[in-house]
Write an enzyme that holds these catalytic residues in place. Sequence first.
Site, PDB file in Angstrom:
ATOM      1  N   TYR A 147     -69.744 -19.661  28.647  1.00  0.00           N
ATOM      2  CA  TYR A 147     -70.107 -19.203  27.466  1.00  0.00           C
ATOM      3  C   TYR A 147     -71.168 -20.444  26.465  1.00  0.00           C
ATOM      4  O   TYR A 147     -70.595 -21.377  26.684  1.00  0.00           O
ATOM      5  CB  TYR A 147     -68.477 -19.399  27.378  1.00  0.00           C
ATOM      6  CG  TYR A 147     -68.336 -19.236  25.479  1.00  0.00           C
ATOM      7  CD1 TYR A 147     -68.947 -18.490  24.744  1.00  0.00           C
ATOM      8  CD2 TYR A 147     -66.689 -19.747  25.045  1.00  0.00           C
ATOM      9  CE1 TYR A 147     -68.685 -18.775  23.235  1.00  0.00           C
ATOM     10  CE2 TYR A 147     -66.724 -19.588  23.922  1.00  0.00           C
ATOM     11  CZ  TYR A 147     -67.910 -19.138  22.769  1.00  0.00           C
ATOM     12  OH  TYR A 147     -67.206 -18.821  21.892  1.00  0.00           O
ATOM     13  N   CYS A 148     -71.880 -19.940  26.052  1.00  0.00           N
ATOM     14  CA  CYS A 148     -72.945 -20.253  25.181  1.00  0.00           C
ATOM     15  C   CYS A 148     -73.642 -21.670  25.402  1.00  0.00           C
ATOM     16  O   CYS A 148     -74.193 -21.113  26.734  1.00  0.00           O
ATOM     17  CB  CYS A 148     -71.955 -21.214  23.696  1.00  0.00           C
ATOM     18  SG  CYS A 148     -72.887 -22.176  22.702  1.00  0.00           S
ATOM     19  N   LEU A 149     -73.645 -23.144  25.692  1.00  0.00           N
ATOM     20  CA  LEU A 149     -74.244 -23.742  26.282  1.00  0.00           C
ATOM     21  C   LEU A 149     -73.284 -24.100  28.048  1.00  0.00           C
ATOM     22  O   LEU A 149     -75.252 -23.558  28.366  1.00  0.00           O
ATOM     23  CB  LEU A 149     -73.828 -25.281  25.603  1.00  0.00           C
ATOM     24  CG  LEU A 149     -74.794 -25.871  24.721  1.00  0.00           C
ATOM     25  CD1 LEU A 149     -73.855 -27.211  24.441  1.00  0.00           C
ATOM     26  CD2 LEU A 149     -75.906 -25.159  23.925  1.00  0.00           C
ATOM     27  N   GLY A 171     -73.077 -21.088  29.461  1.00  0.00           N
ATOM     28  CA  GLY A 171     -74.233 -20.137  29.872  1.00  0.00           C
ATOM     29  C   GLY A 171     -75.519 -20.474  30.011  1.00  0.00           C
ATOM     30  O   GLY A 171     -76.018 -19.818  30.668  1.00  0.00           O
ATOM     31  N   PHE A 229     -71.806 -15.026  27.687  1.00  0.00           N
ATOM     32  CA  PHE A 229     -71.081 -15.269  26.239  1.00  0.00           C
ATOM     33  C   PHE A 229     -71.727 -15.963  25.440  1.00  0.00           C
ATOM     34  O   PHE A 229     -71.670 -17.092  25.452  1.00  0.00           O
ATOM     35  CB  PHE A 229     -69.247 -15.306  25.925  1.00  0.00           C
ATOM     36  CG  PHE A 229     -68.904 -14.878  26.394  1.00  0.00           C
ATOM     37  CD1 PHE A 229     -69.151 -13.582  27.674  1.00  0.00           C
ATOM     38  CD2 PHE A 229     -67.343 -15.437  27.641  1.00  0.00           C
ATOM     39  CE1 PHE A 229     -68.063 -12.792  28.467  1.00  0.00           C
ATOM     40  CE2 PHE A 229     -66.970 -14.697  28.734  1.00  0.00           C
ATOM     41  CZ  PHE A 229     -66.807 -13.301  28.438  1.00  0.00           C
TER      42      PHE A 229
END
Length: 573
Positions: A303-305, A307, A331
């Site tokens: 998720y985000c960083l 990811g 994500f």
Amino acid sequence: MEAYRAIDRTREALSARMTGGLSPTALALALFDWSIHLASAPGKRLELLDKAARKSASLSNYLHAASFQTDAPLCIEPLPGDYRFKGEAWDKQPYAFYAQAFLLNQQWWHNVTRGVPGVTPHHEDVVAFVARQVLDMFSPSNNPFSNPDVIEKTLATGGGNFLAGFRNWIEDASRLASSRPPVGAEEFVAGRDVAVTPGKVVFRNHLIELIQYSPTTETVLAEPVLIVPAWIMKYYILDLSPGNSLVRYLVGKGHTVFAISWRNPGAEDRDLTLDDYRRMGVMAALDTIAAILPDRKIHATGYCLGGTLLSIAAAALARAGDERLATLTLFAAQTDFTEPGELALFIDPSQLHFLESMMWNRGYLSADQMAGAFQLLKSNDLVWSRLVRDYLMGERTPMNDLMAWNADSTRMPYKMHAEYLQRLYLDNELAAGRFMVDGRPAALENIRVPMFVVGTERDHVAPWRSVYKIHQLADADVTFVLTSGGHNAGIVSEPGHRGRRYRMATKEASGICLGPDEWLTAAATRNGSWWEAWQSWLSSHSGNDRVSPPGIGALDRGLPALADAPGSYVFQK
């Protein structure tokens, strides 16, 4: 030589306390670039004079028409997502006139800051952003004498709304000064109200705690799911209240779920690198899961960083011939930073040097310094609307679990964050195939496992068109989902959430890659939660046979259960 550099860094670190972390040099360069080019463009200036005259005439015609009819046609509509002038009160005079005058002025200033010949695109974006922030300060919705809702509230309460607003301000200022969370956040305590899915910490090192969640079904899918959250915030955004916990949802569907909980670094962690986060984070988690569940492939999710880091780790694994991953899910995670959205306004060589000086002085980038930048990106929603409600209307913005989580942020180590900004944002090494891991490039095109990638429509941190660029980088089947909502609310999209919708389409590795706008036209809208589509996708890429739930940890392999979820790192301040 280092002593001379320390003088400059100390001076900039002191300056940052007065500028909120924004580099005055970067702003001055942008303003000088724009102003000198505007001064040398007589054609542009004549264009602006012409547009000013036209807008003045349009506003005058509207005022004349509104004097004789209550439903006079508007001369300008608010931009999509601008809800400041919604409501019946704003349709009445003189408030409608105030709103129209402001919107026309806003549009004219957009023309002033855009399209000036010769201005560097980045400087143009910075000047336009600053102009928008200044204009928003003078919006009639923020003025108690020109906001009809505030005036109505004042008349109804005899001015009591301002007394209540002042008390709210005193309370908020006191909490800010004492580094306490915002009002209402204490109602959402990790392990009691949020992050309550049962599980155990099965591994701990200096950087992570790995949580294995307890099964709730008689049989499970053989392949476990690993969740790698961003380390800029606490992990439990994916395990909020029981009703909107993605972890609980997956466990209930028969998945064995592991999640990383990141340490909140302090000044002593200043030299942690981006590769430390890969080795001690993602790779340590994969090694632990392989020890607990040997010979099973893993559905890796970031998720985000988290990811972005997971993408780097997956590319390095593919380069080394390591086949532990069954699938890769991202994500709201960027892998190409050529178009990272307005967040790039705060990232250029001058601003990066300023940030490095701040982090060098303290050893980390603090949560409040990051929060200010994110709030400015959506100042109407995150700053001004809240100020109007809390301080002018005298009402409290209701706290929910997502807002409480958002206030529970973490710090960023100096060296890691400097590397992240330089190598990914400025140099775009990952997309260019120049990001080195263990002396070899971590090329995303080496990833061959199926990918599930989620972007959100109103993402101000990782714009969905930037997330979409994974199609051009990975030589794999990519199922892309575009969901309603923003960077956080679009991901926390549990089944049954009213108004949720998404689009989904798959590009096979050998298929034709569409541009984002083509994709948007081709992918049909579906109502409901994308969680259900993702869970079906995970199941379709898992083995056909379900197995008995595994034990928690692996005592015989030196991996006993260390503590109950959510562990100890989530409580670090």
